[in-house]
Design a protein around this motif. Structure first.
Motif, mmCIF file in Angstrom:
data_model
loop_
_atom_site.group_PDB
_atom_site.id
_atom_site.type_symbol
_atom_site.label_atom_id
_atom_site.label_comp_id
_atom_site.label_asym_id
_atom_site.label_seq_id
_atom_site.Cartn_x
_atom_site.Cartn_y
_atom_site.Cartn_z
ATOM 1 N N MET A 90 4.256 8.984 -14.097
ATOM 2 C CA MET A 90 3.060 9.796 -14.069
ATOM 3 C C MET A 90 2.445 9.711 -12.679
ATOM 4 O O MET A 90 2.329 8.632 -12.114
ATOM 5 N N LYS A 91 2.059 10.838 -12.144
ATOM 6 C CA LYS A 91 1.437 10.885 -10.826
ATOM 7 C C LYS A 91 -0.071 11.042 -10.982
ATOM 8 O O LYS A 91 -0.541 11.729 -11.886
ATOM 9 N N LYS A 92 -0.783 10.393 -10.095
ATOM 10 C CA LYS A 92 -2.247 10.458 -10.103
ATOM 11 C C LYS A 92 -2.727 11.552 -9.163
ATOM 12 O O LYS A 92 -2.153 11.782 -8.108
ATOM 13 N N SER A 93 -3.830 12.183 -9.534
ATOM 14 C CA SER A 93 -4.455 13.186 -8.666
ATOM 15 C C SER A 93 -5.245 12.468 -7.573
ATOM 16 O O SER A 93 -5.494 11.253 -7.649
ATOM 17 N N GLU A 94 -5.652 13.223 -6.578
ATOM 18 C CA GLU A 94 -6.477 12.655 -5.496
ATOM 19 C C GLU A 94 -7.773 12.073 -6.077
ATOM 20 O O GLU A 94 -8.229 11.019 -5.636
ATOM 21 N N GLN A 108 2.183 9.120 -5.345
ATOM 22 C CA GLN A 108 3.479 8.430 -5.283
ATOM 23 C C GLN A 108 3.453 7.272 -6.254
ATOM 24 O O GLN A 108 2.564 6.438 -6.220
ATOM 25 N N PRO A 109 4.425 7.169 -7.173
ATOM 26 C CA PRO A 109 4.468 6.047 -8.099
ATOM 27 C C PRO A 109 4.624 4.724 -7.329
ATOM 28 O O PRO A 109 5.361 4.659 -6.343
ATOM 29 N N ALA A 110 3.939 3.687 -7.785
ATOM 30 C CA ALA A 110 3.982 2.396 -7.096
ATOM 31 C C ALA A 110 5.409 1.881 -6.965
ATOM 32 O O ALA A 110 5.777 1.337 -5.923
ATOM 33 N N GLY A 111 6.230 2.064 -7.971
ATOM 34 C CA GLY A 111 7.600 1.574 -7.926
ATOM 35 C C GLY A 111 8.432 2.187 -6.825
ATOM 36 O O GLY A 111 9.450 1.626 -6.417
ATOM 37 N N SER A 112 8.012 3.310 -6.293
ATOM 38 C CA SER A 112 8.811 3.976 -5.266
ATOM 39 C C SER A 112 8.753 3.268 -3.916
ATOM 40 O O SER A 112 9.572 3.531 -3.052
ATOM 41 N N PHE A 113 7.784 2.390 -3.701
ATOM 42 C CA PHE A 113 7.737 1.694 -2.413
ATOM 43 C C PHE A 113 7.871 0.180 -2.523
ATOM 44 O O PHE A 113 7.978 -0.509 -1.523
ATOM 45 N N ILE A 114 7.906 -0.366 -3.722
ATOM 46 C CA ILE A 114 7.963 -1.814 -3.876
ATOM 47 C C ILE A 114 9.268 -2.392 -3.352
ATOM 48 O O ILE A 114 9.272 -3.420 -2.694
ATOM 49 N N ASN A 115 10.382 -1.772 -3.594
ATOM 50 C CA ASN A 115 11.677 -2.333 -3.213
ATOM 51 C C ASN A 115 12.232 -1.798 -1.905
ATOM 52 O O ASN A 115 13.406 -1.895 -1.647
ATOM 53 N N ARG A 116 11.435 -1.228 -1.049
ATOM 54 C CA ARG A 116 11.940 -0.719 0.247
ATOM 55 C C ARG A 116 12.108 -1.838 1.221
ATOM 56 O O ARG A 116 11.476 -2.816 1.243
#
Length: 142
Positions: free
Chosen positions: A1-5, A134-142
């Motif tokens: 789920m994406k959050k709005s501004e 951006q979902p939090a999981g998309s940057f945790i493992n970079r």
């Protein structure tokens, strides 16, 4: 789920409120204060700083570290050299955020500082990668 501004702004607001409260730790927490009163003082300050509610607050304190963070707070006093951990869930306009801080009642030794320095070094690159919606999981493992 994406959050709005708008949603991101509300989450940022509640995170800012709790960060503001943690920054006032020296003024609201003191040696000799029971852990029960520490929790009350922290909760009161969160509300004064703008949180609508603080439905979740756990923590622990002790010499060299805390041993239990699940049980209710006790009336044992905070002592010089104690390490205090507070983990809170706070609400602003229906949006919930959790925050944790570990505080020490005296200047830490370099040995105790190192894990926090390492944590900070890993956290900064991750924060640069975040973006609205951006979902939090998309940057945790970079």
């Amino acid at each position: 789920m994406k959050k709005s501004e708008l949603e991101i702004g509300k989450i940022a607001r509640v995170c800012g409120i709790v960060s503001q409260t943690f920054s006032k730790a020296d003024a609201i927490l003191h040696e000799g204060q029971s852990l029960t009163e520490t929790f009350r003082a922290f909760r009161r300050q969160c509300l004064a700083d703008g949180a609508d509610d603080v439905p979740y607050l756990v923590g622990g304190a002790g010499r060299g570290g805390y041993r239990d963070v699940i049980s209710p707070p006790t009336d044992l006093p905070l002592r010089r050299g104690d390490i205090l951990m507070l983990d809170t869930g706070s609400v602003f306009d229906g949006y919930f955020a959790t925050s944790t801080a570990t505080l020490r009642s005296e200047k830490p030794t370099m040995r105790r500082k190192r894990p926090m320095i390492c944590f900070g070094a890993r956290r900064k690159p991750a924060l640069r990668l975040r973006a609205p919606a951006q979902p939090a999981g998309s940057f945790i493992n970079r």
